[in-house]
Each structure stands twice: as structure tokens, then as C-alpha cells.
Design a protein around this motif. Structure first.
Motif, PDB file in Angstrom:
ATOM      1  N   LYS A 145      -0.625   2.122 -11.020  1.00  0.00           N
ATOM      2  CA  LYS A 145      -1.613   2.704 -11.932  1.00  0.00           C
ATOM      3  C   LYS A 145      -1.339   3.004 -13.187  1.00  0.00           C
ATOM      4  O   LYS A 145      -1.933   3.148 -14.240  1.00  0.00           O
ATOM      5  CB  LYS A 145      -2.305   3.862 -11.285  1.00  0.00           C
ATOM      6  N   GLU A 201       1.797   2.290  -5.195  1.00  0.00           N
ATOM      7  CA  GLU A 201       0.559   2.187  -5.729  1.00  0.00           C
ATOM      8  C   GLU A 201       0.533   3.267  -6.875  1.00  0.00           C
ATOM      9  O   GLU A 201      -0.217   3.073  -7.644  1.00  0.00           O
ATOM     10  CB  GLU A 201      -0.372   2.647  -4.844  1.00  0.00           C
ATOM     11  N   ALA A 202       1.222   4.320  -6.852  1.00  0.00           N
ATOM     12  CA  ALA A 202       1.314   5.183  -7.999  1.00  0.00           C
ATOM     13  C   ALA A 202       1.859   4.398  -9.321  1.00  0.00           C
ATOM     14  O   ALA A 202       1.408   4.555 -10.312  1.00  0.00           O
ATOM     15  CB  ALA A 202       1.969   6.451  -7.791  1.00  0.00           C
ATOM     16  N   GLN A 259       0.845  -1.156  -0.101  1.00  0.00           N
ATOM     17  CA  GLN A 259       0.101   0.003  -0.006  1.00  0.00           C
ATOM     18  C   GLN A 259       0.933   1.324  -0.023  1.00  0.00           C
ATOM     19  O   GLN A 259       0.268   2.422  -0.003  1.00  0.00           O
ATOM     20  CB  GLN A 259      -1.003  -0.136   1.284  1.00  0.00           C
ATOM     21  N   HIS A 260       2.166   1.040  -0.012  1.00  0.00           N
ATOM     22  CA  HIS A 260       3.019   2.281   0.134  1.00  0.00           C
ATOM     23  C   HIS A 260       2.715   2.976  -1.133  1.00  0.00           C
ATOM     24  O   HIS A 260       2.364   2.603  -2.266  1.00  0.00           O
ATOM     25  CB  HIS A 260       4.674   1.912  -0.128  1.00  0.00           C
ATOM     26  N   SER A 261       2.566   4.432  -1.056  1.00  0.00           N
ATOM     27  CA  SER A 261       1.606   5.317  -1.817  1.00  0.00           C
ATOM     28  C   SER A 261       2.762   5.256  -3.365  1.00  0.00           C
ATOM     29  O   SER A 261       2.186   5.378  -4.593  1.00  0.00           O
ATOM     30  CB  SER A 261       2.048   6.772  -1.522  1.00  0.00           C
ATOM     31  N   GLU A 262       4.114   5.181  -3.164  1.00  0.00           N
ATOM     32  CA  GLU A 262       4.980   5.244  -4.211  1.00  0.00           C
ATOM     33  C   GLU A 262       4.683   4.109  -5.452  1.00  0.00           C
ATOM     34  O   GLU A 262       4.694   4.004  -6.539  1.00  0.00           O
ATOM     35  CB  GLU A 262       6.378   5.578  -4.054  1.00  0.00           C
TER      36      GLU A 262
END
Length: 435
Positions: free
Chosen positions: A213, A209-210, A204-207
Motif C-alpha cells: 500500500k 500487504e502493508a 496476503q501476509h499482513s506485513e
């Protein structure tokens, strides 16, 4: 023209001439050293050790390298610290003085040597399967208009061997990971002993997850067994520090239920899968549910150990008029890998004569004088098997059936064991009954 001396070893080397218009001439030892990428083994890498003087030696596959671990061989233990800092093809010695050469395992070697709780799809078969799916991907630039990602469903993760091969095939479509997956040094109970102590940071780390996408190709792999999924996840993450792990999404559950859940989550009835591979018992039960999610001309591949299971799929598609067109049936494994089989539903011509009230049929190379040759679902005669078709017609008269299944290797081959792969192509719904 520049003259330089390559300082790669203590042995005398001749001067090497470097010129844009002329090739560089190297001695064998220098060439061997240049052939490696110069990278040294670090903690977290996996190494393959082979005996220096025994070319037939299969080798010892290490756990992820750690300064406190050792490799147990029949020639004596080797500490991981002896490998860390060394380069590919360097020589190390056991305490007894036996020499081993260090290799970085290829994907084929990695799949063959990793412990398994289920039988993997071996590299030679996985390569055939990936080839038949005919996957073509290319890197996406920022200026390229974004398209829906290529999504492949593998049902029956098992060992994770085919998952790795599929992920490698689509790897070029995705942007580079922002950083290598960080491995944590813990002993918190990974079930596969080879990868015990290895885990990947929170997805789930934002980087991360980005980055997900922006992927243009994804492998969805699904298994009914949580244990198989956990082991396969570790197998995928263990190969070359998880370089292909980011392309894969692991799921647990039933194939039909997963497709229904994905359709609901995406809030669309449009197909979203480019290809589907079913490697599980009772694959025919899921064919109808797969069809709405598969793009037109997308491949449906069914892998089974028995040809009769492929036959069951053929019969299911014919009886329920599912929108699939059989492309080929291929035998995998052993010396007959890649051999095509003829699998189709046929009707003896004698049955057609009775149905249409016709008399005798003239002789031709495709049928005997009594008209007992067969025709397939397209009405085409199947030649060269007249004697067998007579027996089939008698059997069908006893069973009161209009259809029978042909299931035999192409002419000139002997029947031997091995797995079987059936490949269908998704037809347009409007083409049902006409393809």
C-alpha cells in the motif's frame, strides 16, 4: 597518517598508506578482492560459472543453490556445496580438476541464460524500450506528500525479461521490503525446471500487504496464458532473491477486459496508467480501450516483429481519430537497433488539387513539376521522394483511395530485419483533430 597491512591473501603485500587527502594504492589482487561486496553465496542464490581459462565461455547458470543439488557441466559435475560459502570470483574445481570462476549473473546474463518457452525481449532491446518510456522516479520520504503511484501496464508478459527491466527502472520509488522474500524448500511442481522447488510466502501476509500500500511505482504485467504468467513470475522471483519482485503485479486475461475491470474496481473514470506497452498480436484492437486509462502525455508503446503491424496501428488511430500522437517508430535488434523509421499516412498533392479544383502547382524541392509530391496529415510536404510519389498516386487512383501509408527507414539506411517499436503520446481529448 596510518600504516596498515591488508591481510587479503597469503602473497606478500606492501604497506598501504591511508590518508584522507591521498588515494589508497592497492596491488591488483587486493583491488580485485575489494571490488567484490564481500558477500558470500548462500542457499537460494543463483550463480554463474565460467571456465577460468576460457574468456569466451558462456557459462553455466545454476538453479537456486541447495546443499543437495549439483551443476552438470561437460567438464564434470559441481556440487552446490562447493559454491555455498564462496565469494564472487572465487575458483572452484570439478572432480576432474577443471577450474571454474564463480560470478553473480548480471540482469543481462540472467535473461539470456534462463530457459524459456517463449522468445524473450533481449536486454539490448529492453534497454531501448525502457529508455524511450523516459521513466524518472525518486525515493519518497515520510515528509513528502503522497501522490498517486506511477503505474505501468505491460500487456504480453511472455518470458518476463522486459518485466524485470521495467521493475528495475522503478525500483528506487518504493520503500525497502520489510524483509527478503522467504523462499520455501519444497518440490511441489513449479513448471520451470530451473526454479523448481522455489516459492514465495503467501502474498496476503499482513506485513507485505502493508508494504504494498506504500508503493509509489507498480508494474502491472498481463498475459493471456497462465503458463507464461507462472513461468515469468518465477523468472522475476529468481533474480537476486526476488529483489524486484515486489514491484510487480501479475495478471491473467485480456487487456481490454482488465482495463474495464480496473476502472470499475477503482470506481473512477479518471486515467490511472502512466505508460502502456503492448507486446501482443492484434495490438490495434485494444488502442481505443487503452486511451481512457492512460494519463495525458503518457507513452503508448507497441512492440511487434513486423513493421506492417505498426502500420495497422497508425491507420487505426487515423481512421478512428484516437487521441494519440505518433512520437517515433524505432527498429530493434541487430546492428540497426535504434534506427528510426518514417511511418505516416499521406495524400499525394495531385489528389488535393483535384479535390480543391486547383490547377498546376509550382515546382519546388518538395515536389515535381506535375505537383505529385505528398503531404502528411498536417499538410506538410514530404520531400525527396517525388518519383515514388508518382507511383503512389497512380496506385491510389486505381484503388480509389485518398490516403496511402509511407513506411520506410530514414534516408541513408539499408532495410534489414528486426522488431519494431512504435511510441505514441496520449493527447488531451480537447486536442483531437488539432495535434
Amino acid at each position: 597518517m596510518i600504516k596498515t597491512l591488508l591481510p587479503f591473501s597469503k602473497t606478500p603485500l606492501s604497506t598501504v598508506r591511508i590518508c584522507r587527502r591521498k588515494p589508497i594504492t592497492l596491488c591488483h589482487q587486493c583491488f580485485r578482492k575489494l571490488a567484490t561486496d564481500g558477500r558470500v553465496f548462500e542457499e537460494g542464490d543463483i550463480a554463474l560459472l565460467r571456465e577460468k581459462h576460457d574468456a569466451s565461455h558462456d557459462g553455466h547458470l545454476s538453479k537456486p543453490l541447495h546443499s543437495k543439488k549439483t551443476i552438470e557441466t561437460h567438464r564434470g559435475p559441481i556440487s552446490h556445496t562447493e559454491i555455498i560459502g564462496k565469494r564472487v570470483r572465487d575458483i572452484i574445481k570439478t572432480k576432474k580438476g577443471h577450474e571454474y570462476r564463480i560470478h553473480e549473473p548480471t540482469l543481462s546474463e540472467y535473461v539470456r541464460y534462463t530457459p524459456r518457452s517463449v522468445t524473450p525481449i533481449y536486454p539490448q532491446d529492453a534497454n531501448v524500450i525502457v529508455s524511450l518510456l523516459d521513466i524518472h522516479v525518486s525515493p519518497q520520504s515520510d515528509s513528502t506528500p503522497r501522490k498517486p503511484p506511477l503505474e505501468i501496464l505491460e500487456a504480453g508478459t511472455g518470458h518476463g525479461a522486459l518485466t524485470l527491466h521495467l521493475s528495475r527502472a522503478i525500483h528506487a520509488a518504493n520503500p525497502p521490503l520489510p524483509s527478503p522474500p522467504p523462499y520455501l524448500d519444497s518440490e511441489d511442481g513449479m513448471e520451470d525446471s530451473v526454479y523448481q522447488g522455489e516459492s514465495v510466502a503467501d502474498p496476503q501476509h499482513s506485513e507485505l500487504e502493508a508494504w504494498k500500500k506504500r508503493r509509489q511505482a507498480i508494474i502491472h504485467t498481463l498475459d493471456i496464458s497462465p503458463n507464461n504468467t507462472n513461468r515469468a513470475r518465477n523468472v522475476v522471483k529468481g533474480f537476486r532473491r526476488g529483489m524486484y519482485a515486489g514491484n510487480v503485479e501479475f495478471h491473467i486475461g485480456d487487456v481490454s477486459a482488465w482495463i474495464a475491470a480496473q476502472t470499475k474496481m477503482r470506481n473512477t473514470s479518471e486515467p490511472f496508467l502512466s505508460h502502456v506497452l503492448l507486446d501482443l498480436p492484434g495490438a490495434q484492437a485494444h488502442l481505443a480501450n487503452v486511451a481512457p486509462a492512460l494519463h495525458t502525455n503518457g507513452a503508448l508503446a507497441v512492440f511487434n516483429p513486423s513493421i506492417t503491424q505498426i502500420v495497422e496501428c497508425v491507420e487505426m488511430i487515423r481512421d478512428r481519430k484516437l487521441p494519440y500522437l505518433l512520437d517515433r517508430v524505432v527498429e530493434l535488434g541487430g546492428s540497426t537497433a535504434g534506427r528510426e523509421w518514417d511511418v505516416r499516412a499521406v495524400r499525394p498533392r495531385v489528389a488535393l488539387r483535384k479535390e480543391n479544383g486547383l490547377g498546376s502547382v509550382p515546382e519546388s524541392p518538395d515536389h515535381d513539376s506535375d505537383g505529385s509530391a505528398s503531404v502528411d496529415q498536417s499538410g506538410h510536404a514530404i520531400g525527396g521522394y517525388a518519383a515514388g510519389d508518382k507511383e503512389m498516386a497512380k496506385d491510389m487512383n486505381q484503388r480509389k483511395s485518398d490516403w496511402a501509408m509511407i513506411c520506410r527507414p530514414k534516408v541513408g539506411y539499408m532495410v534489414v530485419g528486426g522488431g519494431f517499436l512504435g511510441v505514441w503520446r496520449r493527447m488531451k481529448d480537447s486536442a483531437l483533430g488539432s495535434d
